[in-house]
Design a protein around this motif. Sequence first.
Motif, PDB file in Angstrom:
ATOM      1  N   LEU A  17       0.821  -1.208   0.000  1.00 29.61           N
ATOM      2  CA  LEU A  17       0.000   0.000   0.000  1.00 29.61           C
ATOM      3  C   LEU A  17       0.856   1.259   0.000  1.00 29.61           C
ATOM      4  CD1 LEU A  17      -2.465  -1.053   2.855  1.00 29.61           C
ATOM      5  CD2 LEU A  17      -2.693  -1.480   0.401  1.00 29.61           C
ATOM      6  N   LEU A  18       0.336   2.300  -0.619  1.00 27.32           N
ATOM      7  CA  LEU A  18       0.960   3.620  -0.577  1.00 27.32           C
ATOM      8  C   LEU A  18      -0.044   4.595   0.017  1.00 27.32           C
ATOM      9  CD1 LEU A  18       3.118   5.746  -1.237  1.00 27.32           C
ATOM     10  CD2 LEU A  18       2.140   5.875  -3.556  1.00 27.32           C
ATOM     11  N   ILE A  19       0.373   5.292   1.070  1.00 29.22           N
ATOM     12  CA  ILE A  19      -0.447   6.332   1.690  1.00 29.22           C
ATOM     13  C   ILE A  19       0.109   7.686   1.250  1.00 29.22           C
ATOM     14  CG2 ILE A  19      -1.172   7.412   3.855  1.00 29.22           C
ATOM     15  CD1 ILE A  19      -0.688   4.675   5.204  1.00 29.22           C
ATOM     16  N   VAL A  20      -0.732   8.516   0.645  1.00 31.21           N
ATOM     17  CA  VAL A  20      -0.347   9.873   0.251  1.00 31.21           C
ATOM     18  C   VAL A  20      -1.138  10.826   1.132  1.00 31.21           C
ATOM     19  CG1 VAL A  20      -0.115  11.499  -1.648  1.00 31.21           C
ATOM     20  CG2 VAL A  20      -0.094   9.032  -2.124  1.00 31.21           C
ATOM     21  N   GLU A  21      -0.446  11.459   2.060  1.00 30.32           N
ATOM     22  CA  GLU A  21      -1.109  12.321   3.055  1.00 30.32           C
ATOM     23  C   GLU A  21      -0.098  13.353   3.551  1.00 30.32           C
ATOM     24  OE1 GLU A  21      -3.208  14.327   5.342  1.00 30.32           O
ATOM     25  OE2 GLU A  21      -4.324  12.643   4.507  1.00 30.32           O
ATOM     26  N   ASP A  22      -0.478  14.628   3.540  1.00 29.20           N
ATOM     27  CA  ASP A  22       0.450  15.669   3.983  1.00 29.20           C
ATOM     28  C   ASP A  22       0.506  15.809   5.500  1.00 29.20           C
ATOM     29  OD1 ASP A  22      -2.049  16.789   4.260  1.00 29.20           O
ATOM     30  OD2 ASP A  22      -1.551  18.682   3.282  1.00 29.20           O
ATOM     31  N   ALA A  56       8.588   3.543  -9.250  1.00 30.15           N
ATOM     32  CA  ALA A  56       9.613   2.586  -8.828  1.00 30.15           C
ATOM     33  C   ALA A  56       9.041   1.301  -8.235  1.00 30.15           C
ATOM     34  CB  ALA A  56      10.540   3.253  -7.806  1.00 30.15           C
ATOM     35  N   ASN A  57       7.745   1.266  -7.940  1.00 34.03           N
ATOM     36  CA  ASN A  57       7.138   0.125  -7.250  1.00 34.03           C
ATOM     37  C   ASN A  57       5.781  -0.200  -7.844  1.00 34.03           C
ATOM     38  OD1 ASN A  57       8.877  -0.160  -4.599  1.00 34.03           O
ATOM     39  ND2 ASN A  57       8.516   2.017  -4.899  1.00 34.03           N
ATOM     40  N   PHE A  58       5.324  -1.427  -7.577  1.00 31.75           N
ATOM     41  CA  PHE A  58       3.952  -1.802  -7.889  1.00 31.75           C
ATOM     42  C   PHE A  58       3.175  -1.789  -6.580  1.00 31.75           C
ATOM     43  CE2 PHE A  58       0.565  -4.896  -7.772  1.00 31.75           C
ATOM     44  CZ  PHE A  58      -0.205  -4.489  -8.844  1.00 31.75           C
ATOM     45  N   MET A  76      -0.525  11.173 -10.909  1.00 30.47           N
ATOM     46  CA  MET A  76      -0.445   9.929 -10.124  1.00 30.47           C
ATOM     47  C   MET A  76      -1.205   8.811 -10.829  1.00 30.47           C
ATOM     48  SD  MET A  76      -0.933  11.308  -6.219  1.00 30.47           S
ATOM     49  CE  MET A  76      -1.553   9.734  -5.681  1.00 30.47           C
ATOM     50  N   VAL A  77      -2.402   9.116 -11.302  1.00 33.66           N
ATOM     51  CA  VAL A  77      -3.224   8.107 -11.981  1.00 33.66           C
ATOM     52  C   VAL A  77      -2.543   7.689 -13.281  1.00 33.66           C
ATOM     53  CG1 VAL A  77      -5.425   7.683 -13.131  1.00 33.66           C
ATOM     54  CG2 VAL A  77      -5.372   8.841 -10.919  1.00 33.66           C
ATOM     55  N   SER A  78      -1.981   8.634 -14.000  1.00 37.30           N
ATOM     56  CA  SER A  78      -1.275   8.306 -15.245  1.00 37.30           C
ATOM     57  C   SER A  78      -0.073   7.406 -14.968  1.00 37.30           C
ATOM     58  CB  SER A  78      -0.805   9.586 -15.945  1.00 37.30           C
ATOM     59  OG  SER A  78      -1.911  10.351 -16.330  1.00 37.30           O
ATOM     60  N   ALA A  79       0.600   7.638 -13.838  1.00 40.48           N
ATOM     61  CA  ALA A  79       1.777   6.829 -13.490  1.00 40.48           C
ATOM     62  C   ALA A  79       1.383   5.396 -13.139  1.00 40.48           C
ATOM     63  CB  ALA A  79       2.509   7.456 -12.298  1.00 40.48           C
ATOM     64  N   LEU A  80       0.137   5.201 -12.656  1.00 41.38           N
ATOM     65  CA  LEU A  80      -0.338   3.863 -12.342  1.00 41.38           C
ATOM     66  C   LEU A  80      -0.514   3.072 -13.611  1.00 41.38           C
ATOM     67  CD1 LEU A  80      -2.983   4.650  -9.594  1.00 41.38           C
ATOM     68  CD2 LEU A  80      -0.774   3.586  -9.260  1.00 41.38           C
TER      69      LEU A  80
END
Length: 80
Positions: A17-22, A56-58, A76-80
């Motif tokens: 999982l990746l959490i994106v949060e400031d 760099a990761n899946f 971000m969506v395009s990078a997915l």
Amino acid sequence: MIPIQNFGHVKLFGMKLLIVEDDAELRSLMNEFLTQDGHDVYEAQNGIEAISLIKANFFDLVISESNELFHVQHSMVSAL
């Protein structure tokens, strides 16, 4: 011990999982809970950091706050 559950294509244990949060405190709290549930958790403070990690990761799942700038979310969506 946490049981491993799998419903078809949905993996409910041991996801990457990746959490994106400031908000560092909220990000840390989410990481703690998800790690305790057996997930491999990565963190990004913003969309720019997230894009680097995504390239760099899946990841099985990206959790992102909704008020990120639109162009960063689109990237971000395009990078997915």
